[in-house]
Design a protein around this motif. Structure first.
Motif, PDB file in Angstrom:
ATOM      1  N   ARG A 110       0.515  -0.936  -0.152  1.00 21.43           N
ATOM      2  CA  ARG A 110       0.164   0.428   0.461  1.00 21.43           C
ATOM      3  C   ARG A 110       1.065   1.472   0.341  1.00 21.43           C
ATOM      4  NH1 ARG A 110      -4.918   1.377   4.553  1.00 21.43           N
ATOM      5  NH2 ARG A 110      -5.802   2.895   2.953  1.00 21.43           N
ATOM      6  N   GLN A 111       2.319   0.867   0.480  1.00 23.24           N
ATOM      7  CA  GLN A 111       2.673   2.148   0.552  1.00 23.24           C
ATOM      8  C   GLN A 111       3.821   2.164  -0.503  1.00 23.24           C
ATOM      9  OE1 GLN A 111       3.214   4.787   3.330  1.00 23.24           O
ATOM     10  NE2 GLN A 111       4.892   5.845   2.315  1.00 23.24           N
ATOM     11  N   ASN A 112       4.261   1.748  -1.549  1.00 24.53           N
ATOM     12  CA  ASN A 112       4.574   1.245  -2.355  1.00 24.53           C
ATOM     13  C   ASN A 112       3.287   1.803  -3.456  1.00 24.53           C
ATOM     14  OD1 ASN A 112       7.359   0.551  -3.167  1.00 24.53           O
ATOM     15  ND2 ASN A 112       6.623  -0.438  -1.287  1.00 24.53           N
ATOM     16  N   SER A 118       1.019   9.130  -6.456  1.00 27.19           N
ATOM     17  CA  SER A 118       1.846  10.725  -6.467  1.00 27.19           C
ATOM     18  C   SER A 118       2.372  10.848  -7.400  1.00 27.19           C
ATOM     19  CB  SER A 118       2.445  10.508  -5.097  1.00 27.19           C
ATOM     20  OG  SER A 118       2.843  12.471  -4.723  1.00 27.19           O
ATOM     21  N   ASP A 119       3.601   9.806  -8.151  1.00 24.91           N
ATOM     22  CA  ASP A 119       4.449  10.062  -8.786  1.00 24.91           C
ATOM     23  C   ASP A 119       3.283  10.200 -10.240  1.00 24.91           C
ATOM     24  OD1 ASP A 119       6.740   9.976  -7.551  1.00 24.91           O
ATOM     25  OD2 ASP A 119       7.158   7.981  -7.828  1.00 24.91           O
ATOM     26  N   THR A 125       3.870  11.240 -18.337  1.00 18.58           N
ATOM     27  CA  THR A 125       3.356   9.946 -18.817  1.00 18.58           C
ATOM     28  C   THR A 125       2.534   9.674 -18.791  1.00 18.58           C
ATOM     29  OG1 THR A 125       3.990   8.855 -16.564  1.00 18.58           O
ATOM     30  CG2 THR A 125       5.747   8.906 -18.479  1.00 18.58           C
ATOM     31  N   GLN A 126       0.602  11.100 -17.925  1.00 17.77           N
ATOM     32  CA  GLN A 126      -0.183  10.116 -18.055  1.00 17.77           C
ATOM     33  C   GLN A 126      -0.867  10.626 -19.243  1.00 17.77           C
ATOM     34  OE1 GLN A 126      -1.994  13.861 -15.662  1.00 17.77           O
ATOM     35  NE2 GLN A 126      -0.536  13.418 -14.644  1.00 17.77           N
ATOM     36  N   ILE A 127      -0.333  11.799 -20.564  1.00 13.74           N
ATOM     37  CA  ILE A 127      -0.926  11.910 -21.279  1.00 13.74           C
ATOM     38  C   ILE A 127      -1.027  10.596 -22.301  1.00 13.74           C
ATOM     39  CG2 ILE A 127      -0.206  13.309 -24.019  1.00 13.74           C
ATOM     40  CD1 ILE A 127       1.959  15.170 -22.284  1.00 13.74           C
ATOM     41  N   ASP A 128       0.179   9.758 -22.143  1.00  9.95           N
ATOM     42  CA  ASP A 128      -0.358   8.590 -23.273  1.00  9.95           C
ATOM     43  C   ASP A 128       0.876   6.795 -22.017  1.00  9.95           C
ATOM     44  OD1 ASP A 128       2.577   9.126 -22.920  1.00  9.95           O
ATOM     45  OD2 ASP A 128       2.626   8.652 -25.135  1.00  9.95           O
TER      46      ASP A 128
END
Length: 453
Positions: A110-112, A118-119, A125-128
């Motif tokens: 869960r921590q990872n 968050s990253d 990279t959320q674009i594609d």
């Protein structure tokens, strides 16, 4: 009823005997009738009371039975609750023994997952390249052990980001230019480090999911056309921002030279004015001394033809004063050399004064800036450093400007003084040579006169 009987008796006592007898009979009948009605009424009431008593007793028995049933149920539930508590404690202990370190593993997973989420929320990279973001969100929000599918999705999401960080791909992003016009712009995604458009680096807003240009681009900013070899799969050296945009955003806050000069305030402007005056004096005097030196060199080659230069004027005095004594000639030549020296050193004293005045003005600006800083601290406190930045900037900039202005003026004064001293030395040497030649001529004339006598 009794009141009626009493009233009847009273009336009877007041009536005549015959009438009293009849009345008495009537009253007796009435009394008997009333007694009979009263007994009948009492029987009805007694019967009603008995029925009510039976009903209440039946209700009391029913309630007592219900109470007994409820108590029995409470005892049963209490026993069942105690049994369930004991069974639950045993099952929890059994679960703890069976899960072993799975609880710690769940905490680590869960921590990872939170770190990865968050990253991902701040990455371009959320674009594609964020296919498994919903799986990561489910793991973060879960209250139980993650399933095998979720663990596999977490690993795949990490692996996807690792691969995406080394990719250089061309993407389409929503873009808002400096004029506020929104469009879809072609850009190149450099891994997870930055976006490059035809104008340079783009700033990605992860909250609004939109890109806009940086206020200031670096000097060696790549463009979409300059990284064409990278998009084609070739190798090309490229300067990137390892902070993923933080350093590029700070470029807009880096003050330019003009901003720093403005921070010096009035004192800084005065220092710059003194520097400009000193440089003008140094340049003019440097040109003048260089021309004089060239004329003197030319004069040394033709001493018999005095020209319009310091050495020529010294030679002219010698030609005019040949018939005087050596002492008189020496004094006249010294006078000319002193006059020429004053012309050679013209403006150098002012240059020296400006060089000494510039650091003092810098110190004045420093003191003024610190006074302004303390006034701001008195009014607003020292909680916000931005409020004190103006006074501190003035204090530091004026000191720097004073030193920067003093150093070139001091260097120019030293160079010009050396040139003037060199020219004066030439004049003195030539003057001494002329005095020596005149002394030799006088001695020869004296010897000739003695020889002739």
């Amino acid at each position: 009823m009794k009141l009626k009987v009493c009233l009847s008796l009273c009336l009877l006592s007041l009536t005549p005997p015959v009438m009293a007898e009849n009345s008495q009979t009537s009253l007796v009948n009435q009394a008997q009738s009333a007694q009979q009605q009263e007994r009948q009424h009492n029987r009805v009431r007694e019967k009603s009371f008995q029925e009510t008593e039976q009903t209440l007793r039946a209700e009391a028995k029913r309630l007592q039975k219900a109470k007994a049933d409820l108590q029995t149920e409470i005892d049963s539930l209490t026993s069942q609750f105690s049994h369930n508590e004991s069974a639950l404690a045993k099952q929890e202990e059994q679960l703890r023994l069976e899960t072993g370190s799975l609880g710690e593993i769940f905490g680590v997973v869960r921590q990872n997952a939170k770190t990865l989420k968050s990253d991902l929320s701040h990455s371009i990279t959320q674009i594609d390249r964020q296919t498994y973001t919903p799986v990561v969100d489910d793991i973060v929000a879960a209250k139980s052990l993650p399933s095998l599918k979720q663990l596999n999705g977490l690993w795949q999401s990490m692996n996807e980001q690792i691969r995406a960080s080394g990719e250089v791909t061309q993407v389409k992003v929503p873009y808002v230019n400096d004029s506020g016009v929104k469009s879809t712009e072609a850009a190149a995604r450099l891994g997870s480090f930055g976006l490059i458009s035809a104008q340079g680096y783009m700033n990605w807003d992860d909250n609004k999911q939109i890109a806009f240009p940086y206020l200031k681009q670096p000097d060696d900013s790549p463009t979409l056309s300059s990284i064409a070899p990278l998009l084609a799969g070739q190798t090309q050296p490229l300067v990137i921002d390892p902070s993923k945009g933080t350093l590029l955003a700070q470029l807009a806050n880096v003050p330019t030279l003009l901003d720093r000069l403005k921070a010096g305030g009035v004192v800084g402007n005065i220092i710059l004015g003194l520097l400009a005056i000193g440089l003008v004096i140094a340049i003019l005097r440097g040109i003048s001394l260089a021309m004089i030196k060239q004329k003197i060199k030319a004069q040394l080659k033709a001493p018999q033809q005095p020209g319009n230069n310091p050495l020529g004027r010294v030679l002219s005095v010698y030609d005019k004063e040949k018939n005087r004594s050596v002492e008189a000639l020496e004094l006249r030549l010294l006078e000319v050399v002193v006059d020429e020296q004053s012309h050679l050193e013209k403006g150098l004293s002012m240059l020296k004064l400006l060089a000494a005045l510039a650091p003092m003005l810098g110190l004045l600006g420093t003191v003024t800036g610190m006074i302004e800083t303390f006034q701001v601290i008195t009014q607003f406190g020292n909680g916000d450093p931005k409020v004190m930045a103006g006074g501190i900037s003035m204090a530091l900039i004026t000191t720097v400007l004073g030193l920067v202005a003093a150093m070139p003026m001091l260097l120019a004064h030293n160079i010009l003084s050396s040139q003037a001293e060199s020219i004066r030395t030439i004049l003195e040497k030539q003057g001494i040579g002329l005095v020596a030649a005149q002394a030799e001529n006088d001695q020869v004339s004296k010897d000739d006169l003695e020889h002739a006598a």
